[in-house]
Structures are given as C-alpha cells and as structure tokens.
Design an enzyme around this catalytic site. Structure first.
Site, PDB file in Angstrom:
ATOM      1  N   CYS A   1     -25.184   9.043 -47.810  1.00 10.10           N
ATOM      2  CA  CYS A   1     -25.991   9.201 -46.591  1.00 10.10           C
ATOM      3  C   CYS A   1     -27.379   9.727 -46.928  1.00 10.10           C
ATOM      4  CB  CYS A   1     -25.264  10.150 -45.630  1.00 10.10           C
ATOM      5  SG  CYS A   1     -26.184  10.474 -44.126  1.00 10.10           S
TER       6      CYS A   1
ATOM      7  N   CYS B   1     -28.724  12.337 -44.489  1.00 12.19           N
ATOM      8  CA  CYS B   1     -28.167  13.686 -44.682  1.00 12.19           C
ATOM      9  C   CYS B   1     -28.730  14.350 -45.944  1.00 12.19           C
ATOM     10  CB  CYS B   1     -26.641  13.635 -44.828  1.00 12.19           C
ATOM     11  SG  CYS B   1     -25.821  12.509 -43.719  1.00 12.19           S
ATOM     12  N   ASP B   2     -28.866  13.592 -47.022  1.00  9.64           N
ATOM     13  CA  ASP B   2     -29.107  14.216 -48.326  1.00  9.64           C
ATOM     14  C   ASP B   2     -30.457  13.872 -48.966  1.00  9.64           C
ATOM     15  OD1 ASP B   2     -26.582  15.329 -48.174  1.00  9.64           O
ATOM     16  OD2 ASP B   2     -25.622  13.610 -49.096  1.00  9.64           O
TER      17      ASP B   2
END
Ligand code: NAP
Length: 315
Positions: free
Chosen positions: A135, A138-139
C-alpha cells in the site's frame, strides 16, 4: 414470520465489519458478528497506521482493530470467532452456516474484505512491513528520497508507482510481460513521469535484506539472466483476491470475484448489504472501509425496520 432469527448478522471483522457492528448496536439490532477464525483483516498484518483520523501518534494495525473490537463489544456486539462456510440467501430469513451450526438472519452485512496477492517468496513475507508493502498510500511517506521498486503492470501498480514519485527519488516498475495491463490514462501518466522507469519481462525472485529491504533479485524471464537492484522498498501491486468464495451462486459477482453493488451498499439480494474491500477495489483504505460499514448498517437498519413493521401489520 421470522421466528428466532437474528436481526443482523455481520460477516467479517475488519474496519468495515466492526464499524457496522458499532452502528448496529446503536440501532438496537443486537448484531451477531462472525469474525472469521483469522479476525481483523488486512490491518492485522499492517505495522504503523498514520492516516486513520483520531490518532495523532502512529497506531499499530492490530491495536487499531483491538480498539474497534473493544468498542463494538462494549456496546453489546456478540463476536464469534468462526468462519462462515456456506450461506443461503435464497431463503428468508437468510441462513448462515458456520462449523458449529446455522444462524437465521433478517439482514446481513458482508464485509469479508480482500487479500493482496503475494509473490509467495519467503523473503517477501519476512520483510513485510520492513520495506515490503502492498500500500503506497499507507507507506509511501516512509520512503522520502529513497529508491523503490513496484511489481505489477495493472492499474494499481501504475497508481502506486505514480503516487510513490511524490516521495521516492526513483521508482522502478518490474513487470512480467513487455506490455502493461493498466488503462491508457494511468499508463500515460506513469510513462511521462521522469522518476519512473520500467523493467520488462522480469520477475522478482528474492527480496534482499535481513532487518530491512536492501535490494531485490530480478530475473529476466526471456533470457534467464539475473541481477540485483539496490532499493529501499518493494511495493507488490499484483492485484487482490476478494474473499467471496462462499457467496458464489448467491450474490452477483463481477468477473474478478468482487461483489457487485448498487446504491452504495446493496447486493443483488435485498437485505444483504456490502461494505469494504469485498466490493471496493478502488479506495481500499481502512477509513473508507469503516465509512462503508456505517453506510451498510444504516441501510440494513432501514430494511429490518420495514420488515418488522410489515410483519406486525400482517398479524
Ligand atoms: P490486475 O488488473 O489484476 O493486475 C495485476 C497485475 O499484476 C497484472 O499486470 C499482472 O500481470 C500482474 N501479476 C499478477 N500476478 C502476478 C505474479 N504472481 N507475479 C508478477 N506479476 C503478477 O490488478 P489491479 O491492478 O490491482 O486492479 C484490480 C482491478 O481494480 C482492475 O479491474 C483495475 O482496473 C481496478 N483498478 C482501477 C483503478 C482506477 O480506476 N483508478 C485503480 C486501481 C485498480 P499480467 O498483466 O501479465 O497479467
């Protein structure tokens, strides 16, 4: 008419299912939640979550699920850690079978999620959350000024690659063929981005690193030649598998197995509502899944109210 049926059964216990449970309690539907034996969904394998509102400091994925679960239980949700093995949505009340018996329900929220496809490398699993991710939203933030690689040639891979260029110094896309599957618009955007380059006809055979990612081994599938790339992160974007096997033949699914939804949360069966990644391949965030769980529950509440009112007026 309904006998001893539950007013609401929720299948799944990620952010979508647990939010539906919280709202279900507030609507006095006394939800029964089949969490699955591996409860919690994708957040259970996520390390730090920095983009869920209300948490000024990073929260670990399992802790976030734990808090949602505690909230649902405090409000009165009954959580049962069992897998649903069969459903019959052709009967009404609906029937939901687990290993220990059959439950009848006036309404159902399906929130069984999806799992990212894996390369199935031991090193990929070992370094998950330590430089390997599924992701970028997200990261990606953790890779400012660093070199990253993305595996895949579909829409997700192109979106992830383009998103990562906000942070990373270079993004190398590794694809097993010499042609992308992605839509023309996403392809063009990636092609025109100077930070993105492509490695064609190639597969990642190993992620290098012990405590964190230091590189990847890449094999050319045409020549068999293998070389090493130095990267700090590997984003695996080779598609998702929605968890819909038990709904085959019961709910309309699209060709990739996602549940087809109309009017935001309605499945092809009135009274069965859908939330989260099991239908939403576009956004796939904890917060959008949670919002979906809320919407599905509000629609289920309306449905059950109408059913109960009709039953009373017939008597
Ligand atoms: P996808 O379309 O199934 O593409 C998966 C990609 O990964 C393909 O290029 C495939 O290669 C490759 N791949 C699959 N298994 C692999 C393996 N074991 N090793 C290496 N590569 C592998 O998946 P997706 O990109 O996640 O998209 C899923 C759905 O969501 C699609 O319908 C897509 O259009 C949609 N979507 C839409 C948007 C948007 O509209 N903005 C954004 C994201 C996703 P091959 O090409 O060789 O098969």
């Amino acid at each position: 008419m309904e006998g001893n049926a539950e007013k609401l059964v929720i299948i799944g216990s990620g952010p979508a299912g647990l939010t539906a449970a919280i709202y279900g309690c507030r609507a006095d539907l006394q939800p029964l939640v089949f969490t699955g034996t591996k409860y919690g969904g994708q957040l259970m394998v996520t390390s730090e979550v920095e983009n869920f509102p209300g948490f000024p400091d990073p929260v670990l994925g399992p802790d976030l699920i734990g808090k949602m679960r505690a909230q649902a239980e405090r409000l009165g949700a009954r959580l049962v850690q069992e897998d649903v093995v069969e459903v019959d949505f052709k009967k009404y009340p609906f029937e939901i079978r687990t290993g220990t018996g059959v439950t009848r329900a006036l309404s159902v929220v399906v929130a069984t999620g999806a799992n990212p496809r894996r390369l199935n490398l031991e090193s990929e699993m070992r370094l998950m959350g330590k430089g390997v991710s599924n992701c970028a939203v997200c990261d990606g933030f953790f890779f400012r000024g660093k070199k990253v690689a993305v595996v895949g040639g579909g829409d997700t891979a192109m979106e992830e690659a383009t998103f990562l260029t906000k942070f990373a110094s270079t993004v190398q896309v590794i694809h097993r063929r010499d042609e992308l599957r992605a839509s023309a618009a996403l392809k063009k955007e990636a092609d025109e981005n100077p930070k993105i380059s492509f490695i064609w006809n190639s597969a990642v055979t190993e992620v290098i690193g012990s405590g964190k990612v230091q590189g990847v081994k890449v094999r050319n599938l045409k020549t068999g030649a293998e070389n090493e790339l130095t990267v700090d992160g590997l984003f695996v974007a080779i598609g998702y598998e929605p968890n819909t096997d038990v709904f085959r033949g019961q709910l309309e699914l699209d060709p990739k197995g996602y549940i087809v939804v109309k009017n935001h949360t309605e499945s092809s069966v009135p009274g069965v509502f859908v939330a989260g990644d099991v239908h939403d391949f576009r956004y796939r965030q904890a917060i959008t899944a949670a919002a979906d769980g809320c919407k599905a529950l509000l629609d289920a509440e309306r449905f059950v109210k109408q059913k109960l009112e009709t039953a009373i007026s017939i008597r």
